[in-house]
Structures are given as C-alpha cells and as structure tokens.
Scaffold this active site. Structure first.
Site, PDB file in Angstrom:
ATOM      1  N   SER A  84      -6.576 -14.284  -4.656  1.00 54.33           N
ATOM      2  CA  SER A  84      -6.008 -13.097  -4.017  1.00 54.33           C
ATOM      3  C   SER A  84      -6.730 -11.820  -4.426  1.00 54.33           C
ATOM      4  O   SER A  84      -6.340 -10.732  -4.031  1.00 54.33           O
ATOM      5  CB  SER A  84      -4.515 -12.980  -4.360  1.00 54.33           C
ATOM      6  OG  SER A  84      -4.339 -12.832  -5.755  1.00 54.33           O
ATOM      7  N   THR A 186      -2.671  -8.956  -5.194  1.00 51.72           N
ATOM      8  CA  THR A 186      -3.171  -7.768  -5.870  1.00 51.72           C
ATOM      9  C   THR A 186      -3.173  -7.990  -7.375  1.00 51.72           C
ATOM     10  O   THR A 186      -2.357  -8.740  -7.881  1.00 51.72           O
ATOM     11  CB  THR A 186      -2.226  -6.567  -5.584  1.00 51.72           C
ATOM     12  OG1 THR A 186      -1.987  -6.471  -4.185  1.00 51.72           O
ATOM     13  CG2 THR A 186      -2.800  -5.264  -6.085  1.00 51.72           C
ATOM     14  N   THR A 204      -7.831  -5.906  -4.690  1.00 49.59           N
ATOM     15  CA  THR A 204      -7.278  -7.024  -3.933  1.00 49.59           C
ATOM     16  C   THR A 204      -8.255  -7.512  -2.871  1.00 49.59           C
ATOM     17  O   THR A 204      -9.139  -6.767  -2.433  1.00 49.59           O
ATOM     18  CB  THR A 204      -5.972  -6.606  -3.239  1.00 49.59           C
ATOM     19  OG1 THR A 204      -5.383  -7.724  -2.605  1.00 49.59           O
ATOM     20  CG2 THR A 204      -6.229  -5.528  -2.210  1.00 49.59           C
ATOM     21  N   ARG A 214      -7.848  -5.149   8.824  1.00 48.72           N
ATOM     22  CA  ARG A 214      -6.602  -4.716   8.201  1.00 48.72           C
ATOM     23  C   ARG A 214      -6.852  -4.214   6.783  1.00 48.72           C
ATOM     24  O   ARG A 214      -7.574  -4.811   6.010  1.00 48.72           O
ATOM     25  CB  ARG A 214      -5.611  -5.875   8.172  1.00 48.72           C
ATOM     26  CG  ARG A 214      -4.238  -5.521   7.571  1.00 48.72           C
ATOM     27  CD  ARG A 214      -4.119  -5.922   6.120  1.00 48.72           C
ATOM     28  NE  ARG A 214      -2.770  -5.711   5.580  1.00 48.72           N
ATOM     29  CZ  ARG A 214      -2.435  -5.864   4.301  1.00 48.72           C
ATOM     30  NH1 ARG A 214      -3.349  -6.241   3.415  1.00 48.72           N
ATOM     31  NH2 ARG A 214      -1.199  -5.652   3.891  1.00 48.72           N
ATOM     32  N   VAL A 215      -6.243  -3.089   6.452  1.00 50.38           N
ATOM     33  CA  VAL A 215      -6.279  -2.528   5.104  1.00 50.38           C
ATOM     34  C   VAL A 215      -4.844  -2.324   4.654  1.00 50.38           C
ATOM     35  O   VAL A 215      -4.021  -1.790   5.404  1.00 50.38           O
ATOM     36  CB  VAL A 215      -7.046  -1.189   5.061  1.00 50.38           C
ATOM     37  CG1 VAL A 215      -6.934  -0.539   3.683  1.00 50.38           C
ATOM     38  CG2 VAL A 215      -8.513  -1.413   5.427  1.00 50.38           C
ATOM     39  N   GLY A 216      -4.540  -2.749   3.441  1.00 52.10           N
ATOM     40  CA  GLY A 216      -3.194  -2.604   2.913  1.00 52.10           C
ATOM     41  C   GLY A 216      -3.028  -1.359   2.067  1.00 52.10           C
ATOM     42  O   GLY A 216      -3.764  -0.390   2.186  1.00 52.10           O
ATOM     43  N   ASP A 217      -2.059  -1.416   1.174  1.00 49.54           N
ATOM     44  CA  ASP A 217      -1.733  -0.255   0.350  1.00 49.54           C
ATOM     45  C   ASP A 217      -2.668  -0.085  -0.838  1.00 49.54           C
ATOM     46  O   ASP A 217      -2.776   1.003  -1.401  1.00 49.54           O
ATOM     47  CB  ASP A 217      -0.307  -0.375  -0.175  1.00 49.54           C
ATOM     48  CG  ASP A 217      -0.141  -1.574  -1.112  1.00 49.54           C
ATOM     49  OD1 ASP A 217      -0.367  -2.706  -0.653  1.00 49.54           O
ATOM     50  OD2 ASP A 217       0.188  -1.386  -2.292  1.00 49.54           O
ATOM     51  N   THR A 237       2.597  -4.134  -5.717  1.00 47.17           N
ATOM     52  CA  THR A 237       2.043  -5.388  -5.232  1.00 47.17           C
ATOM     53  C   THR A 237       2.972  -5.905  -4.148  1.00 47.17           C
ATOM     54  O   THR A 237       4.141  -5.535  -4.099  1.00 47.17           O
ATOM     55  CB  THR A 237       1.895  -6.419  -6.366  1.00 47.17           C
ATOM     56  OG1 THR A 237       1.234  -7.597  -5.875  1.00 47.17           O
ATOM     57  CG2 THR A 237       3.245  -6.808  -6.932  1.00 47.17           C
ATOM     58  N   GLY A 238       2.444  -6.752  -3.275  1.00 42.94           N
ATOM     59  CA  GLY A 238       3.289  -7.309  -2.237  1.00 42.94           C
ATOM     60  C   GLY A 238       2.852  -6.906  -0.852  1.00 42.94           C
ATOM     61  O   GLY A 238       1.672  -6.675  -0.592  1.00 42.94           O
ATOM     62  N   HIS A 239       3.809  -6.808   0.037  1.00 45.32           N
ATOM     63  CA  HIS A 239       3.550  -6.542   1.452  1.00 45.32           C
ATOM     64  C   HIS A 239       3.191  -5.065   1.626  1.00 45.32           C
ATOM     65  O   HIS A 239       4.047  -4.198   1.677  1.00 45.32           O
ATOM     66  CB  HIS A 239       4.797  -6.891   2.273  1.00 45.32           C
ATOM     67  CG  HIS A 239       4.519  -7.187   3.705  1.00 45.32           C
ATOM     68  ND1 HIS A 239       4.755  -8.415   4.278  1.00 45.32           N
ATOM     69  CD2 HIS A 239       3.997  -6.420   4.689  1.00 45.32           C
ATOM     70  CE1 HIS A 239       4.418  -8.389   5.561  1.00 45.32           C
ATOM     71  NE2 HIS A 239       3.954  -7.179   5.825  1.00 45.32           N
ATOM     72  N   GLY A 240       1.897  -4.794   1.734  1.00 45.90           N
ATOM     73  CA  GLY A 240       1.409  -3.420   1.640  1.00 45.90           C
ATOM     74  C   GLY A 240       1.906  -2.474   2.699  1.00 45.90           C
ATOM     75  O   GLY A 240       2.010  -1.269   2.459  1.00 45.90           O
TER      76      GLY A 240
END
Length: 326
Positions: A84, A186, A204, A214-217, A237-240
């Site tokens: 990850s 992350t 991450t 796609r880019v997360g937090d 951490t988690g669903h960004g």
C-alpha cells in the site's frame, strides 16, 4: 419587570463572557503548552513499527523531527512486501503504480508530490519540493521530471506479486473498497524531537485499482497531514475522499489549539465524517495526533485500525479506539 429583564440579560452576558474567557484561556494553554523534552514518534498501521525504528535512531541521536519522519516512512516505501506504499504498491486499474506524498517541518514549510510514477521514495522528492522550489506541490510528469533532475532513478515499481493480484482483479474489474484491507493505503508519521519541534510525513500508493489519475488525501496539506509547531500535528489514513471533504488533519490541530486533547480532537474529526456520511459500511478513517507536550491520541471509524507509538525507548503497536465497536 424591566429590572428583572435587565438583570437576566446581565447574567446571560456575564455567563457568555465567562465562557469566552474559558475558551480563550484553554486555547492559549494549548498554544503555550511546554514542549516535551523526550522524543516521540507515532505512525499508522503495523508497518509503522519498522518505520518508527528508523525514525527513533534519528531522534535519539538528537536529530530533527523532519529528518526522523523522512527516514521513517522511507522504510515502507522501499519494502516490496508492503503493498500500500511505494515500491510494491498495488497499481491503479490500468496497471500504473502512482504515488502521493507530503512532508511538513516545524516552520510551516511544506512540500508534496502526487500522481508520481517510477520513483521509489516520493517522500524525499516532496522534501526537495519544499526545500528547493517556491511551490508546495508538483504533480505527474512534472514531479517525475523534477525528481530525475535531482538525481532520483527511474524504476519499475510494479512487482510480480502486485502484477499478479492486478491481473486477477481484471478478470472482473469490479472496484469494491474493503475496510482495513484496500483502505489501509498509507503510512503517516508524526514526530517530536528533543528540541521540542514537530514535523510530519505521509506517503502512499493510494487505493488499489483506483481510476487512473485519482489522488487521495495523502499529498494534501491539511487533509492527509498537518503540523503547527505551536500546537501539534495530525495525520490520517483510510478513505481519502472523506478526509479531503473535512480537511481532517487541519481540523484535529485546530481542535487541539482550542484546548482539546489529541484523543478528543481525533474523535471529533471522525464524528464530522459520521455526520456527513450516514452509510459508512465501506468507509474507514483513522487519525493520529500529537501535541507539543508529547501527548498522543488516535481514533477510527471501524475497528481494525492500529498505530505504532515509540516513546520512552519502547515501540508498541496499539489498537485504536473506534466509533463502531466490534
């Protein structure tokens, strides 16, 4: 009757003034809390244990929190078994391993990269963005060009095992996030050094099989990670997408500024998501936090999030408290 109303208004105004004074006093306490004299490192998930070990070597030698968090998260970035983060990370739906990272120092400087391919250590590229450019974030091909110009080597980050899992997934190509499996995507780390300064890092490979681009937090200052050297630091951490929608790490730090403990601040940040997302069966969020006194906290939505804490020469893995119980 007029005198009674005036008296009631006077008492109400007095109570409001007293409350405001209390809030300001607690906020001032949070901002002026003495820095701890002992180092502390806190990071997300079980891969935080070896990351903390690397960070602790820096901290115990009197090094800076900034160096500690960079060296710490580089460990899972380089571990092909950690699927990850970094090298060995699961690809997007088109088979590309794309990486995001950010770093922040005790002076409020920050750097980040997103949608970066072919570079094993995005956290170190993010640090160079912070130190060598007038910018905060570089993305995609521009981030890759910058990395190569600064001596980083271009590598194939898709390992045989990650490729095999991706090939299996393509037989159905059904993206379905799984709490505490794909969503622990992350490593976030916060550190307090012997000088009383704070820094943070987050890196991450993002959600497995995400849409290309796609880019997360994780690379977003204030979402995936945020530090204020007067108050404390926080990371997610988690669903960004839900961390971005609530600017969770910034929120945690601001709540600590107002006088909340790191634990209480993390709990409130999770509750903001609960209020916005009534159906969170497939959403996991976890926060970690540390204040200037070296106090820490962590909280998550679903059971299953753990974090590594290194203090007093002990490095331990702790199950975070959660909103939903087992």
């Amino acid at each position: 009757m007029t005198n009674m109303l005036n008296r009631r208004q006077f008492l109400q105004k007095g109570a409001a003034a007293s409350l405001a004074t209390t809030v300001l006093f607690k906020g001032a306490q949070a901002m002026s809390a003495p820095a701890a004299k002992k180092p502390v490192a806190i990071s997300t998930w079980s891969h935080g244990i070896p990351a903390n070990e690397a960070a602790w070597k820096v901290l115990k030698a009197g090094g800076t929190a900034l160096d500690a968090v960079e060296q710490g998260v580089r460990v899972p970035e380089a571990d092909p078994k950690e699927m990850s983060v970094g090298y060995g990370g699961r690809p997007d739906r088109d088979g590309h391993v794309t990486l995001d990272a950010c770093i922040m120092d005790d002076k409020g400087n920050a750097g980040s990269v997103c949608f970066l391919e072919h570079i094993k250590h995005p956290i170190s590229v993010a640090r160079l963005v912070m130190e060598k450019t007038p910018h905060v974030m570089l993305a995609g091909e521009g981030a890759l060009q910058f990395a190569l110009e600064n001596g980083f080597e271009k590598e194939d980050l898709l390992t045989d095992e990650a490729r095999r899992q991706w090939e299996d997934w393509k037989t159905k190509a059904d993206y379905h996030p799984e709490v505490n499996i794909e969503n622990h995507d992350t490593i976030s780390m916060l550190a307090l050094d012997v000088h009383g300064n704070l820094s943070g890092a987050c890196t991450t490979s993002g959600m497995a099989y995400k849409l290309h681009g796609r880019v997360g937090d994780s690379p977003i200052i204030g979402a995936g990670m945020f530090c204020d050297n007067e108050v404390g630091g926080a990371a997610a951490t988690g669903h960004g997408e839900w961390v971005m929608r609530t600017l969770g790490s910034f929120l945690v730090v601001e709540l600590m500024r107002q006088g909340r403990s790191p634990q209480a601040a993390c709990e409130e940040a999770v509750m903001r998501i609960v209020k916005l997302q009534p159906n969170f069966d497939e959403v996991q969020i976890g926060y970690i936090a540390i204040n200037k006194a070296g106090e820490t906290g962590a909280y998550c939505l679903h059971p299953g999030f753990n974090y590594a804490l290194y203090e007093d020469d002990k490095n331990v893995l702790i199950d975070a408290e959660s909103y939903l119980k087992k």
